[in-house]
Design an enzyme around this catalytic site. Structure first.
Site, short mmCIF file in Angstrom:
data_model
loop_
_atom_site.label_atom_id
_atom_site.label_comp_id
_atom_site.label_asym_id
_atom_site.label_seq_id
_atom_site.Cartn_x
_atom_site.Cartn_y
_atom_site.Cartn_z
N ARG A 1 62.50 83.34 22.83
CA ARG A 1 62.78 81.97 22.37
C ARG A 1 62.63 81.83 20.86
NH1 ARG A 1 58.58 78.88 25.58
NH2 ARG A 1 59.33 76.97 24.61
N LYS B 1 46.22 93.43 40.35
CA LYS B 1 45.00 93.88 39.66
C LYS B 1 44.23 94.89 40.52
CE LYS B 1 44.57 89.61 37.04
NZ LYS B 1 44.19 88.19 37.16
N THR C 1 49.42 93.44 28.29
CA THR C 1 48.60 92.59 29.15
C THR C 1 49.38 92.25 30.42
OG1 THR C 1 49.44 90.65 27.98
CG2 THR C 1 47.31 91.52 27.26
N VAL D 1 43.33 93.33 33.76
CA VAL D 1 42.30 93.08 34.78
C VAL D 1 41.06 92.47 34.10
CG1 VAL D 1 40.88 94.05 36.63
CG2 VAL D 1 43.09 95.08 36.11
N GLU E 1 49.78 81.95 35.87
CA GLU E 1 50.98 82.69 35.49
C GLU E 1 52.11 81.70 35.25
OE1 GLU E 1 51.09 86.18 35.13
OE2 GLU E 1 48.97 85.74 35.30
N ASN F 1 51.47 82.29 24.95
CA ASN F 1 50.05 82.00 24.89
C ASN F 1 49.20 83.20 24.45
OD1 ASN F 1 47.95 80.19 25.34
ND2 ASN F 1 47.64 80.89 27.44
N VAL F 2 49.38 84.33 25.12
CA VAL F 2 48.56 85.51 24.82
C VAL F 2 48.92 86.10 23.45
CG1 VAL F 2 47.99 87.87 25.54
CG2 VAL F 2 48.17 86.06 27.25
N1 HSE Z 1 46.96 84.10 36.13
C1 HSE Z 1 45.92 85.06 35.93
C2 HSE Z 1 44.63 84.52 36.53
C3 HSE Z 1 45.78 85.31 34.48
O1 HSE Z 1 44.59 83.32 36.83
O2 HSE Z 1 43.70 85.27 36.73
C4 HSE Z 1 44.95 86.49 34.12
O3 HSE Z 1 45.48 87.68 34.62
#
Ligand code: HSE
Length: 325
Positions: A42, A217, A116, A145, A202, A13-14
């Site tokens: 993958r 974070k 990230t 963060v 996540e 995704n990122v």
């Molecule tokens: N899973 C994290 C959140 C993604 O929901 O904040 C960003 O770090």
């Protein structure tokens, strides 16, 4: 002048969001950069990817030479890229591996790095800073963060300011879940499913729900400020099984707090007149207590594909500026 070469490791995704954003804005920003390689467990090892790769990457099938995970460090080391962007998934039980190895390998082979991934920064901060000094290469991690919303990097605009403490909402998924439960009466599970569909959660959503993502974070923010908090010994509670009706007219939020002596993450009921009580959906907030300014509160998106891609672009421009000097 030859373009600065970028290697992307992790094309989910990122990674895809960053590739797309970079393709869109690099002309406008005058960035002389090119993605020369993508390594993804993958999708394989892709050399000189074209913009059209995005349509194919979404399906997740093999698009280049097959890659075994234990070959990735060698491929990173052999790459002639100038900057590695690392976007693999957070793994807490391995304390940020294999991402830490990828970052260390890139620094040792002369590459600046952007990540990230919270794991390597939260668990290996000192080692990464030491490698950065030793090899004269930069480590940037804004996306760990509050995605692209300014967080610790805002301190660069406030020279001399001393952070006494901070308090914030640092997890988008749990904040989204709580908002949906309050505003639309959704069940916890339905709200979580929605957060996953929107790409906030996540890969392992228990990291969000049980407070670990927010805790990492908190550690990263603390390390940047100069405090040495660690996950071990930190009070970390999430929102699993929370009953929002139990808090009267207060609004419960998953709150992260730290000062130099303590750090915690836990659900806290807030007064309705507290601005943090109004931070909704996938928004994050960070309230810094500074000796010069008093309270400074930043509110903005903290999760999502393009929201995180913005952070990577911020880091990239920062590195490109440093490379010019
Ligand atoms: N899973 C994290 C959140 C993604 O929901 O904040 C960003 O770090």
């Amino acid at each position: 002048m030859q373009a600065i070469r970028i290697l992307i490791v992790g094309f989910g995704n990122v990674g895809q969001g960053f590739f797309e954003l970079l393709t869109r804005v690099k002309g406008r920003l005058g960035l002389n950069v090119v993605v020369t390689e993508i390594i993804d467990r993958r999708r394989g090892h892709i050399i000189n990817p074209k913009p059209s790769i995005l349509n194919e990457a979404i399906q997740g099938r093999l698009l280049g030479d097959k890659v075994e995970v234990d070959e990735i460090p060698r491929l990173i080391s052999e790459s002639n890229a100038d900057i590695m962007c690392e976007f693999t998934d957070l793994v807490v039980r391995s304390k940020g591996e294999p991402a830490f190895t990828y970052l260390a390998t890139a620094l040792r082979s002369g590459k600046h790095v952007i990540t990230t991934n919270k794991g390597p920064i939260a668990f290996h901060y000192d080692e990464l800073m030491e490698l950065s000094r030793r090899y004269g290469k930069l480590v940037r991690f804004k996306g760990t963060v509050m995605a692209g919303t300014p967080s610790f990097n805002i301190l660069n605009l406030l020279p001399g300011a001393h952070v006494e403490s901070f308090m914030g909402i640092l997890n988008g998924t749990t904040n989204f879940i709580l908002t949906k439960m309050y505003e639309e009466g959704l069940s916890f599970d339905d709200a979580l499913r929605l957060a996953q569909q929107l790409g906030y959660a996540e890969a392992d959503p228990s990291l969000d729900i049980d407070g670990l993502d927010a805790a990492l974070k908190t550690i990263i923010l603390s390390r940047v400020i100069g405090w040495k908090h660690e996950l071990e010994g930190m009070e970390v509670r999430g929102i699993r099984g929370i009953d929002i009706r139990g808090y009267g007219d207060k609004v419960v939020k998953l709150i992260a707090y730290a000062d130099k002596d303590k750090a915690y993450v836990k659900p806290i009921p807030l007064d309705k007149n507290d601005i943090l009580a109004h931070v909704s959906r996938n928004l994050n907030a960070l309230r810094l207590r500074l000796d010069t300014l008093g309270e400074l509160t930043i509110i903005g998106p903290g999760a999502g594909r393009y929201e995180t891609a913005q952070a990577v672009l911020t880091d990239l421009v920062d590195i490109l500026n440093a490379m010019r000097h």
